[in-house]
Design a protein around this motif. Structure first.
Motif, mmCIF file in Angstrom:
data_model
loop_
_atom_site.group_PDB
_atom_site.id
_atom_site.type_symbol
_atom_site.label_atom_id
_atom_site.label_comp_id
_atom_site.label_asym_id
_atom_site.label_seq_id
_atom_site.Cartn_x
_atom_site.Cartn_y
_atom_site.Cartn_z
ATOM 1 N N PHE A 167 13.344 2.583 2.926
ATOM 2 C CA PHE A 167 13.505 1.519 1.930
ATOM 3 C C PHE A 167 12.378 1.554 0.903
ATOM 4 C CE2 PHE A 167 12.849 -2.878 0.482
ATOM 5 C CZ PHE A 167 14.119 -3.192 0.024
ATOM 6 N N ASP A 168 11.165 1.907 1.352
ATOM 7 C CA ASP A 168 10.009 1.957 0.451
ATOM 8 C C ASP A 168 10.215 2.975 -0.663
ATOM 9 O OD1 ASP A 168 8.952 0.198 2.291
ATOM 10 O OD2 ASP A 168 7.722 1.722 3.293
ATOM 11 N N THR A 169 10.877 4.080 -0.342
ATOM 12 C CA THR A 169 11.076 5.129 -1.345
ATOM 13 C C THR A 169 12.019 4.671 -2.456
ATOM 14 O OG1 THR A 169 12.913 6.155 -0.113
ATOM 15 C CG2 THR A 169 10.697 6.902 0.407
ATOM 16 N N ILE A 170 13.002 3.864 -2.099
ATOM 17 C CA ILE A 170 13.929 3.350 -3.118
ATOM 18 C C ILE A 170 13.220 2.347 -4.019
ATOM 19 C CG2 ILE A 170 15.999 1.955 -3.495
ATOM 20 C CD1 ILE A 170 17.288 3.251 -1.158
ATOM 21 N N VAL A 171 12.469 1.422 -3.427
ATOM 22 C CA VAL A 171 11.716 0.444 -4.216
ATOM 23 C C VAL A 171 10.785 1.158 -5.189
ATOM 24 C CG1 VAL A 171 9.989 -1.393 -4.115
ATOM 25 C CG2 VAL A 171 11.857 -1.346 -2.446
ATOM 26 N N THR A 172 10.118 2.213 -4.701
ATOM 27 C CA THR A 172 9.192 2.976 -5.541
ATOM 28 C C THR A 172 9.909 3.580 -6.736
ATOM 29 O OG1 THR A 172 7.824 3.522 -3.625
ATOM 30 C CG2 THR A 172 7.584 4.904 -5.579
ATOM 31 N N ARG A 173 11.055 4.188 -6.500
ATOM 32 C CA ARG A 173 11.789 4.839 -7.589
ATOM 33 C C ARG A 173 12.344 3.826 -8.591
ATOM 34 N NH1 ARG A 173 14.583 10.529 -5.895
ATOM 35 N NH2 ARG A 173 12.629 11.512 -5.251
ATOM 36 N N VAL A 174 12.746 2.676 -8.115
ATOM 37 C CA VAL A 174 13.220 1.625 -9.022
ATOM 38 C C VAL A 174 12.079 1.165 -9.928
ATOM 39 C CG1 VAL A 174 14.056 -0.749 -9.151
ATOM 40 C CG2 VAL A 174 15.077 0.827 -7.514
ATOM 41 N N LEU A 175 10.908 0.944 -9.348
ATOM 42 C CA LEU A 175 9.743 0.513 -10.135
ATOM 43 C C LEU A 175 9.359 1.572 -11.168
ATOM 44 C CD1 LEU A 175 7.497 -1.090 -7.357
ATOM 45 C CD2 LEU A 175 8.860 -2.279 -9.090
ATOM 46 N N SER A 215 0.828 -1.210 0.000
ATOM 47 C CA SER A 215 0.000 0.000 0.000
ATOM 48 C C SER A 215 0.861 1.258 0.000
ATOM 49 C CB SER A 215 -0.924 0.002 1.226
ATOM 50 O OG SER A 215 -1.798 -1.101 1.200
ATOM 51 N N VAL A 216 1.916 1.239 0.804
ATOM 52 C CA VAL A 216 2.813 2.397 0.878
ATOM 53 C C VAL A 216 3.522 2.620 -0.446
ATOM 54 C CG1 VAL A 216 4.925 3.284 1.939
ATOM 55 C CG2 VAL A 216 3.158 2.261 3.372
ATOM 56 N N VAL A 217 4.033 1.535 -1.043
ATOM 57 C CA VAL A 217 4.742 1.650 -2.323
ATOM 58 C C VAL A 217 3.799 2.160 -3.410
ATOM 59 C CG1 VAL A 217 5.839 0.329 -4.173
ATOM 60 C CG2 VAL A 217 6.522 -0.056 -1.801
ATOM 61 N N MET A 218 2.562 1.678 -3.422
ATOM 62 C CA MET A 218 1.603 2.143 -4.429
ATOM 63 C C MET A 218 1.321 3.631 -4.263
ATOM 64 S SD MET A 218 -0.249 1.674 -7.040
ATOM 65 C CE MET A 218 -0.137 -0.117 -7.221
ATOM 66 N N ALA A 219 1.129 4.071 -3.015
ATOM 67 C CA ALA A 219 0.872 5.490 -2.757
ATOM 68 C C ALA A 219 2.074 6.339 -3.149
ATOM 69 C CB ALA A 219 0.525 5.689 -1.284
ATOM 70 N N LEU A 220 3.271 5.878 -2.788
ATOM 71 C CA LEU A 220 4.482 6.606 -3.153
ATOM 72 C C LEU A 220 4.684 6.633 -4.665
ATOM 73 C CD1 LEU A 220 6.983 5.286 -0.444
ATOM 74 C CD2 LEU A 220 6.037 7.591 -0.597
ATOM 75 N N ILE A 260 18.746 -5.381 -10.820
ATOM 76 C CA ILE A 260 19.145 -5.803 -9.472
ATOM 77 C C ILE A 260 20.493 -5.197 -9.105
ATOM 78 C CG2 ILE A 260 19.709 -7.784 -8.001
ATOM 79 C CD1 ILE A 260 17.771 -9.436 -9.734
ATOM 80 N N PHE A 261 21.412 -5.186 -10.070
ATOM 81 C CA PHE A 261 22.715 -4.542 -9.869
ATOM 82 C C PHE A 261 22.531 -3.059 -9.546
ATOM 83 C CE2 PHE A 261 26.364 -2.512 -12.410
ATOM 84 C CZ PHE A 261 27.177 -2.409 -11.281
ATOM 85 N N GLY A 262 21.671 -2.384 -10.293
ATOM 86 C CA GLY A 262 21.394 -0.976 -10.052
ATOM 87 C C GLY A 262 20.732 -0.739 -8.710
ATOM 88 N N PHE A 263 19.826 -1.640 -8.327
ATOM 89 C CA PHE A 263 19.146 -1.519 -7.037
ATOM 90 C C PHE A 263 20.137 -1.657 -5.887
ATOM 91 C CE2 PHE A 263 17.132 -3.797 -3.458
ATOM 92 C CZ PHE A 263 16.237 -2.824 -3.045
ATOM 93 N N GLY A 264 21.029 -2.644 -5.978
ATOM 94 C CA GLY A 264 22.026 -2.853 -4.931
ATOM 95 C C GLY A 264 22.967 -1.669 -4.802
ATOM 96 N N LEU A 265 23.467 -1.195 -5.936
ATOM 97 C CA LEU A 265 24.354 -0.029 -5.918
ATOM 98 C C LEU A 265 23.586 1.217 -5.491
ATOM 99 C CD1 LEU A 265 27.309 0.684 -6.545
ATOM 100 C CD2 LEU A 265 26.581 1.282 -8.866
ATOM 101 N N GLY A 266 22.310 1.272 -5.848
ATOM 102 C CA GLY A 266 21.483 2.420 -5.498
ATOM 103 C C GLY A 266 21.238 2.539 -4.010
#
Length: 259
Positions: A104-112, A12-17, A153-159
């Motif tokens: 952490f949610d903000t990073i997942v959101t930006r990656v998506l 829910s948080v990721v969707m809202a973000l 995944i490489f970008g996410f880890g480095l990010g």
């Protein structure tokens, strides 16, 4: 009343973000979606034009604009994942007042969101390629998708590693941003590793991005191969930054929330 699980709250948080990020980046600007894919398109046009002006000979067995497009789309996907992740904490600092929102949610959101933008850009390039009758057929679709997912995944880890370090040490973020420009020219986007002299080939293969780009090109085009791709080297560069990033994130999450 049924208590929501942690994963349900996370979704829910990721969707809202995500909706907030879309509105912030594209909703307030005219032609916002066009500018999201303009970088890769401009680079392809420039270098395809330079190649045509310098030499009429292109790479045998493939369309050079398609070769450029696959490389630049992959590079900008990785670059934007890392760059956007670095600023995720500071840009969303005000939202951390809500207990459900974690850094952490903000990073997942930006990656998506970057993946969505890349899909849109790829769709535009496919349409252009079909319109101009370029050869856009893939040799091995599954392996190309695997290479792109691995690159993400490489970008996410480095990010996430860069996000934590740059949040506490501003200089780290500045150095990372400076490195992005030269990486554009030393990541085998406009040429193949095989076309380089042996000494340059040995040097450039220290760049992990080269292996990802070579993997994508090697499985995309029938006339290319993946002989220079070191999968073990790619795995190290994927796991180590991801481990370091998650380790330091868990240690510093409370400091990020309270700062």
């Amino acid at each position: 009343m049924t208590k929501r699980t942690s994963f349900a709250i996370f979704k829910s948080v990721v969707m809202a973000l995500f909706l907030r990020e879309v509105q912030t980046r594209f909703g307030t600007k005219k032609m916002g979606y066009f500018w999201a894919i303009f970088d890769a398109m401009l680079m392809v046009l420039i270098f395809a034009g330079l190649k045509s002006a310098i030499s009429e000979k292109s790479m045998p067995g493939l369309d050079f604009p398609v070769f450029l497009a696959t490389g630049f789309l992959a590079f900008f996907l990785w670059k934007n994942i890392v760059s956007r992740s670095m600023s995720a904490f500071s840009s969303n600092q005000g939202l951390f007042a809500y207990r459900q929102v974690k850094p952490f949610d903000t990073i997942v959101t930006r990656v998506l969101l970057e993946i969505l933008v890349s899909v849109m850009a790829t769709s535009v390039f496919i349409f252009i390629g079909c319109f101009f009758n370029f050869d856009i057929a893939m040799q091995d679709f599954n392996m190309v998708i695997l290479a792109v997912v691995w690159l993400c995944i490489f970008g996410f880890g480095l990010g996430i590693m860069s996000a934590v370090f740059s949040y506490f040490y501003e200089t780290f973020g500045k150095i990372m941003n400076i490195l992005m420009t030269p990486l554009l020219f030393v990541s085998a986007l406009m040429y193949t590793v095989d076309s380089l002299p042996p000494i340059l080939r040995k040097i450039i293969l220290y760049n992990p991005l080269v292996h990802f780009i070579e993997m994508i090109h090697g499985f995309y085009f029938h006339t290319l191969d993946t002989r220079y791709v070191d999968y073990e080297y790619m795995m190290y560069w994927t796991i180590v930054p991801l481990f370091i990033g998650l380790f330091f994130y868990t240690k510093s999450e409370k400091r990020i929330l309270s700062s």
